[in-house]
Write a protein that holds these residues in place. Sequence first.
Motif, mmCIF file in Angstrom:
data_model
loop_
_atom_site.group_PDB
_atom_site.id
_atom_site.type_symbol
_atom_site.label_atom_id
_atom_site.label_comp_id
_atom_site.label_asym_id
_atom_site.label_seq_id
_atom_site.Cartn_x
_atom_site.Cartn_y
_atom_site.Cartn_z
ATOM 1 N N PHE A 26 0.814 -1.212 0.000
ATOM 2 C CA PHE A 26 0.000 0.000 0.000
ATOM 3 C C PHE A 26 0.853 1.269 0.000
ATOM 4 N N THR A 27 2.034 1.195 0.561
ATOM 5 C CA THR A 27 2.900 2.380 0.596
ATOM 6 C C THR A 27 3.351 2.796 -0.796
ATOM 7 N N THR A 28 3.205 1.927 -1.779
ATOM 8 C CA THR A 28 3.662 2.249 -3.135
ATOM 9 C C THR A 28 2.540 2.720 -4.053
ATOM 10 N N ARG A 29 1.324 2.852 -3.526
ATOM 11 C CA ARG A 29 0.184 3.218 -4.363
ATOM 12 C C ARG A 29 0.450 4.531 -5.094
ATOM 13 N N ASP A 30 0.112 4.538 -6.369
ATOM 14 C CA ASP A 30 0.162 5.731 -7.222
ATOM 15 C C ASP A 30 1.562 6.322 -7.408
ATOM 16 N N LEU A 31 2.603 5.523 -7.192
ATOM 17 C CA LEU A 31 3.969 6.028 -7.370
ATOM 18 C C LEU A 31 4.508 5.673 -8.749
ATOM 19 N N THR A 32 5.423 6.487 -9.219
ATOM 20 C CA THR A 32 6.165 6.173 -10.436
ATOM 21 C C THR A 32 7.368 5.298 -10.066
ATOM 22 N N ASP A 33 7.994 4.724 -11.052
ATOM 23 C CA ASP A 33 9.214 3.947 -10.816
ATOM 24 C C ASP A 33 10.279 4.821 -10.165
ATOM 25 N N GLU A 34 10.393 6.049 -10.648
ATOM 26 C CA GLU A 34 11.388 6.962 -10.082
ATOM 27 C C GLU A 34 11.113 7.229 -8.607
ATOM 28 N N GLN A 35 9.865 7.508 -8.249
ATOM 29 C CA GLN A 35 9.524 7.762 -6.854
ATOM 30 C C GLN A 35 9.790 6.537 -5.978
ATOM 31 N N ALA A 36 9.508 5.349 -6.507
ATOM 32 C CA ALA A 36 9.719 4.110 -5.735
ATOM 33 C C ALA A 36 11.196 3.886 -5.447
ATOM 34 N N GLY A 37 12.083 4.521 -6.218
ATOM 35 C CA GLY A 37 13.512 4.365 -6.024
ATOM 36 C C GLY A 37 14.166 5.482 -5.245
ATOM 37 N N LEU A 38 13.403 6.468 -4.815
ATOM 38 C CA LEU A 38 13.974 7.612 -4.116
ATOM 39 C C LEU A 38 14.231 7.327 -2.635
ATOM 40 N N ARG A 39 15.362 7.799 -2.164
ATOM 41 C CA ARG A 39 15.655 7.813 -0.724
ATOM 42 C C ARG A 39 15.097 9.115 -0.180
ATOM 43 N N THR A 40 14.372 9.030 0.914
ATOM 44 C CA THR A 40 13.746 10.238 1.451
ATOM 45 C C THR A 40 14.254 10.614 2.840
#
Length: 180
Positions: free
Chosen positions: A32-46
């Motif tokens: 659920f934490t990955t909902r509506d994310l792009t591939d780039e966003q899924a790879g970002l360190r925050t």
Amino acid sequence: MTMTPTTTPQNLTGERADLLVSLEKQRHFLRFTTRDLTDEQAGLRTCASELCLGGLIKHVTNVERLWAEFIVKGPSAMPDFTTWTEEDLARRADEFRMLPGETLAGVLADYAEVARHTDELVATLPDLDATQPLPKAPWFEADAEWSARRVLLHIANETAQHAGHADIIRESLDGAKSMG
């Protein structure tokens, strides 16, 4: 992307059904934490950590795959962690990040396949009390054994822990929360 937890197979009751419900609940929160994310966003360190959402799912997928194999094959399904080299550690670090060419959809599909295999294992294992000796690792007690049940609980706990990490990463990314 729809994030609906699956239901427990109708023919399972008791402990096995409870294990499957627990596993699926934790998997759902992680996905659920990955909902509506792009591939780039899924790879970002925050945050200060090296972790990203896609990498966390890759890691949990690998952990679940290895431990499910361990239930069936014993310690031969796992590496001997006491002999790991710097190269082994570098390969493991790649498990925590999205690599070039990897997609969130691909990572989630791999996770779904591993989850299906584990769920089938829970449903068909002859004995949840069957034990295997733990693999060699500095963090395991020497000569210890775990039952299939304990391994499945470990998978659920590991998933829950990383779902919490993922929730923090996602909130840091764009303010979205899994709950609340």
